[in-house]
Design an enzyme around this catalytic site. Structure first.
Site, mmCIF file in Angstrom:
data_model
loop_
_atom_site.group_PDB
_atom_site.id
_atom_site.type_symbol
_atom_site.label_atom_id
_atom_site.label_comp_id
_atom_site.label_asym_id
_atom_site.label_seq_id
_atom_site.Cartn_x
_atom_site.Cartn_y
_atom_site.Cartn_z
ATOM 1 N N TRP A 1 0.875 -1.171 0.000
ATOM 2 C CA TRP A 1 0.000 0.000 0.000
ATOM 3 C C TRP A 1 0.916 1.227 0.000
ATOM 4 C CZ3 TRP A 1 -4.632 -0.716 3.943
ATOM 5 C CH2 TRP A 1 -5.315 -1.891 3.622
ATOM 6 N N GLU B 1 1.701 -3.050 4.807
ATOM 7 C CA GLU B 1 1.253 -1.849 5.487
ATOM 8 C C GLU B 1 -0.040 -2.082 6.253
ATOM 9 O OE1 GLU B 1 4.121 -0.415 2.468
ATOM 10 O OE2 GLU B 1 2.496 -1.888 2.459
ATOM 11 N N GLU C 1 6.451 19.725 -7.061
ATOM 12 C CA GLU C 1 6.739 18.753 -6.006
ATOM 13 C C GLU C 1 7.073 19.410 -4.665
ATOM 14 O OE1 GLU C 1 6.617 15.903 -4.909
ATOM 15 O OE2 GLU C 1 6.274 14.499 -6.552
#
Length: 486
Positions: free
Chosen positions: A167, A230, A279
């Protein structure tokens, strides 16, 4: 402490503490939700919840800044802490300790529920109806290559043999109603799994989950060891198993309380251009690269679904809170496993994940007899720069614990007065470099290698601070506090 098992209960809790900004007027479907979210980061306002977005069906909502700094100055990390089931007043170091400690506890595997019990499958769209155009996916920044369909959602994939389910969060850009293109970095876990599917010559099944329990989004965005699930780690943090349901069209389990689940397959070739994208370093993106196509086959969602988003850029957004804490927890875990007496680790939000502080206790020399600060600095670099997560961090500072590493003013003071202009540093040449950190030149990005550094700022003798706390007798300070602000 309370664990929130779905996004809606989390939003309600934030609302009750005054940390939600309800936007009831209609906002455009292009830039307005992202611009409002970006400004909310920069002025540290409540998290915006958009109730009406132009161009989509009534009831479809957007939620911005889900794990940014709280508007509550008395509990700045409340959104992150509450996402993880911790008290809202938890400090940054307390959150890092909890993330690190959970890695040493047995995982609690998820539990599967029937489709009828899964809110995420209240509405099922197949074929032509499974179309991204019906959802409120805005442009994150005006220089981006397209609308970004994933900035805070969880991508679920697993290896062809089914032994490892991952995940994670990776940025994914919408191409059209039936296609997306995602940034797949070979060294990251999703890239390792995609490579296995490519070797088999088969497209990789994926589920893109929007708006699961907040802990799922948070853990998806932080490093944990490869081949660890996860979902099990989240169960440990929550103290209870994550309820999952089998995806409609794939052999994947997805979080049952999620808002939206997109199912499909990823191409075996890098056959579509992705980017640019603004970003976490704080700059608008330039250029694009060929990445795999995510084909959309089935979509399920709750009634009146909420699509969360993180609009990365200058501090402080989720990259500088949750992700930075996850990287710091990873560093803390490995340094302690190397039997180094680390007090805590911290990545200042305003460093945009370019600095890591390694905080040493006052008695570290007693606990490491015969070890000089130079040798300690070298050892810290040797441990850290072998880890996958440290590919993002170019600069490490080894510091004393006589100041608050979460207080930027104190950090700037300490580093300004303790970093030697020339010496007292360990330079590590030819380390792995990727394009996301902003401080390298083009030749280093092309080569994939560059220098990293660990600064030794440890004092041989601790100096008292010319401050209220250390510059006056205790009885004087107490008398002043008792009479403040006369």
């Amino acid at each position: 402490m309370k664990y929130y098992g779905d996004l809606r209960s989390f939003i309600t809790a934030l609302d009750e503490m005054g940390d939600i900004m309800h936007v009831h007027r209609e906002v455009d479907g292009d830039f307005e939700p992202s611009a409002i979210t970006r400004r909310s980061y920069e002025i540290q306002s409540p998290a915006p919840l958009f109730h009406k977005v132009a161009g989509v069906a009534p009831g479809f909502r957007l939620f911005g800044a889900p794990a940014a700094l709280s508007s509550r100055s008395d509990m700045p990390y409340a959104r992150v802490a509450m996402s993880l089931g911790l008290a809202p007043e938890s400090t940054g170091p307390e959150i890092i300790e909890a993330l690190s400690a959970a890695r040493f506890k047995p995982g609690i595997p998820p539990v599967r529920v029937e489709s009828a019990q899964a809110e995420c499958q209240q509405n099922i769209l197949r074929g032509a109806e499974a179309n991204l155009d019906r959802f409120p996916i805005p442009f994150a920044h005006d220089k981006d290559g397209g609308r970004y369909a994933n900035t805070w959602g969880t991508l679920i994939v697993k290896t062809p043999d089914g032994k490892w389910v991952n995940w994670s969060i990776a940025r994914v850009m919408k191409v059209d109603g039936k296609r997306m293109v995602g940034l797949i970095v070979p060294s990251q876990h999703i890239g390792q799994i995609w490579t296995q599917w490519v070797a088999r010559g088969e497209p990789m099944p994926y589920a893109l989950v929007q708006g699961p329990a907040p802990a799922i989004s948070c853990v998806s965005g932080i490093p944990i060891p490869a081949n660890a699930d996860e979902a099990d780690y989240i169960g440990t943090l929550a103290g209870e198993p994550v309820p999952v349901v089998k995806a409609i069209s794939l052999d994947l389990d997805v979080p049952a309380t999620a808002e939206i689940v997109i199912e499909g397959h990823v191409s075996i070739e890098r056959d579509c251009q992705e980017g640019p994208y603004g970003e976490y370093g704080g700059y608008l993106g330039e250029g694009s690269s060929a990445q795999p196509t995510f084909h959309v086959e089935t979509i399920t969602h709750r009634h009146d679904p909420i699509w969360p988003m993180s609009i990365t850029g200058r501090p402080t957004d989720e990259s500088h809170t949750l992700w930075a804490m996850g990287l710091a927890a990873d560093a803390l875990t490995y340094l302690r496993e190397a039997e180094l007496p680390i007090k805590t680790t911290w990545i200042p939000e305003d460093s945009t994940v370019h600095w890591l502080l390694v905080v040493m206790p006052e008695n570290w020399r007693e606990r490491l007899p015969g070890v000089s600060s130079e040798a300690l600095t070298q050892r810290i670099g040797e441990v850290l720069f072998k880890t996958d997560a440290m590919v993002f961090i170019p600069k490490v500072y080894v510091v004393d614990d006589d100041f608050d590493p979460t207080n930027l003013r104190e950090v700037v003071w300490a580093l300004s007065t303790r970093v030697h202009p020339v010496g007292r540093r360990a330079v590590f040449e030819d380390q792995r470099v990727i394009r996301l950190p902003q401080c390298y030149d083009e030749a280093e990005y092309v080569a994939g290698k560059g220098a990293k550094v660990v600064f030794d700022t440890l004092q041989t003798k601790r100096h008292l601070h010319a401050s209220f706390a250390q510059g006056y007798p205790e009885d004087v300070r107490q008398r002043i506090l008792d009479n403040w602000p006369e």
